[in-house]
Scaffold this active site. Structure first.
Site, PDB file in Angstrom:
ATOM      1  N   GLU A   1      33.525  86.561 -42.285  1.00  0.00           N
ATOM      2  CA  GLU A   1      34.593  87.960 -43.453  1.00  0.00           C
ATOM      3  C   GLU A   1      35.731  87.295 -43.742  1.00  0.00           C
ATOM      4  OE1 GLU A   1      36.055  91.703 -41.088  1.00  0.00           O
ATOM      5  OE2 GLU A   1      36.153  90.574 -40.118  1.00  0.00           O
TER       6      GLU A   1
ATOM      7  N   HIS B   1      25.853  97.497 -36.753  1.00  0.00           N
ATOM      8  CA  HIS B   1      27.347  96.558 -36.656  1.00  0.00           C
ATOM      9  C   HIS B   1      28.625  98.126 -36.456  1.00  0.00           C
ATOM     10  CE1 HIS B   1      30.578  93.388 -37.811  1.00  0.00           C
ATOM     11  NE2 HIS B   1      31.032  94.568 -37.626  1.00  0.00           N
TER      12      HIS B   1
END
Length: 345
Positions: free
Chosen positions: A199, A16
């Site tokens: 998130e 990521h």
């Protein structure tokens, strides 16, 4: 063995990472001068002074301003090479790098030129450093489905050099279900798929990413612990989560690293991995994320090893390459941890 030494010796992946977000402050100033950009900050010190973010939107504003200096093939090539050389110092051996062609388009930069430069930079440096990996083309969800489909057509000539499709940018207001058609097309091309979810967005976004987009992996996903049923599913199916602990703290997802839930998710049996997201903005590359988590959350050496294993298990490596890297981890464990355990027995 100290935690820092073990972290350094273990081979790891980075799953990521946004390549535009890997631009170091000195690179921003250098590229601005080279490209004669009318940039609002004249020195590295002035630029770093604004690296305080209230939320994802505030970070995005700084990110976009810094990205205005990325204009030429040389810029994108050098950016990619610099990231790979830096992260190799952390003993990262495999990288899956996200790049958003739409960001280039919005600045009047050819997305094809930028993508080709990133691909060339990755491929040349991977060969030089003995690394593996690939490029994930990221769709910026705030630009909508139609723009995402247009982007997919623009990158079609490079489809055989691209590993996966991702979904990034601000979550709230742009649920994964809006992009079902885009992800269906990417899978038809044989690409893997990933999506930012959970998130700033709610656990429902993780459900949608799994059930509607049918992603292979969730980027972030830390809000899964608000939904016990989702936690159980992620643990049972071993869906990889690419967690970015320092990023989460800098963007106020958690108030401090000692409040982060990655240790809790790991101990609940989820396939969590540690990544840096946009390291110059968030205080550290992969090893710094490992080290701060170990210190603040009391991760054991065995848990650090498991996180390193997870990074390869959650990757898009073929099985032979994955097993090769996992064998390297076991060699480090045998050399560094087993003798300590025997002495303490």
């Amino acid at each position: 063995m100290t935690g820092q030494s073990l972290i350094q010796k273990l081979p790891k992946t980075e799953l990521h990472l946004h390549v535009e977000g890997s631009i170091e402050p000195q690179q921003v100033i250098e590229f601005a001068r080279r490209n004669q950009v009318d940039f609002p900050y004249a020195t590295v010190e002035e630029l770093i002074a604004i690296y305080e973010f209230e939320n994802l939107a505030g970070f995005g504003q700084v990110y976009r301003t810094n990205s205005t200096v990325l204009l030429t093939r040389q810029d994108f090539y050098e950016l990619t090479v610099a990231y790979m050389r830096r992260v190799r110092l952390d003993n990262v051996r495999h990288v899956e790098i996200a790049f958003a062609p739409q960001g280039a388009s919005s600045r009047g930069v050819s997305p094809e030129m930028a993508l080709e430069a990133v691909l060339d930079g990755f491929e040349a440096t991977a060969a030089e450093l003995g690394m593996t990996g690939g490029i994930i083309v990221g769709c910026q969800r705030n630009r909508g489905l139609d723009d995402g489909l247009k982007m997919l057509e623009q990158v079609r000539p490079y489809r055989d050099r691209i590993m996966a499709l991702g979904l990034a940018s601000m979550e709230v207001g742009y649920p994964p279900r809006l992009f079902e058609r885009l992800f269906n097309e990417a899978r038809e091309w044989g690409w893997k798929t990933v999506a930012h979810a959970g998130e700033e967005g709610p656990p429902e976004y993780i459900w949608e990413a799994l059930d509607i987009l049918k992603v292979d992996r969730i980027d972030h996903g830390v809000r899964c612990d608000e939904d016990p049923r989702l936690m159980a599913r992620l643990a049972e199916e071993q869906v990889p989560l690419t967690v970015c602990p320092l990023s989460n703290v800098y963007l106020k997802v958690f108030p401090s690293i000692d409040k982060h839930n990655i240790a809790r998710l790991l101990r609940a049996g989820l396939l969590v991995t540690i990544n840096s997201d946009d390291p110059p903005y968030f205080g550290g590359y992969v090893n710094e994320n490992f080290a701060q988590c170990q210190t603040a959350l009391g991760l054991t050496d065995e848990e650090i090893v498991q996180l390193a294993r997870n990074s390869f298990i959650g990757s898009f490596l073929d099985e032979d390459a994955r097993q090769g890297y996992l064998a390297e981890i076991e060699a480090v464990v045998a050399a560094e941890l087993n003798p300590i355990a025997e002495m303490n027995a």
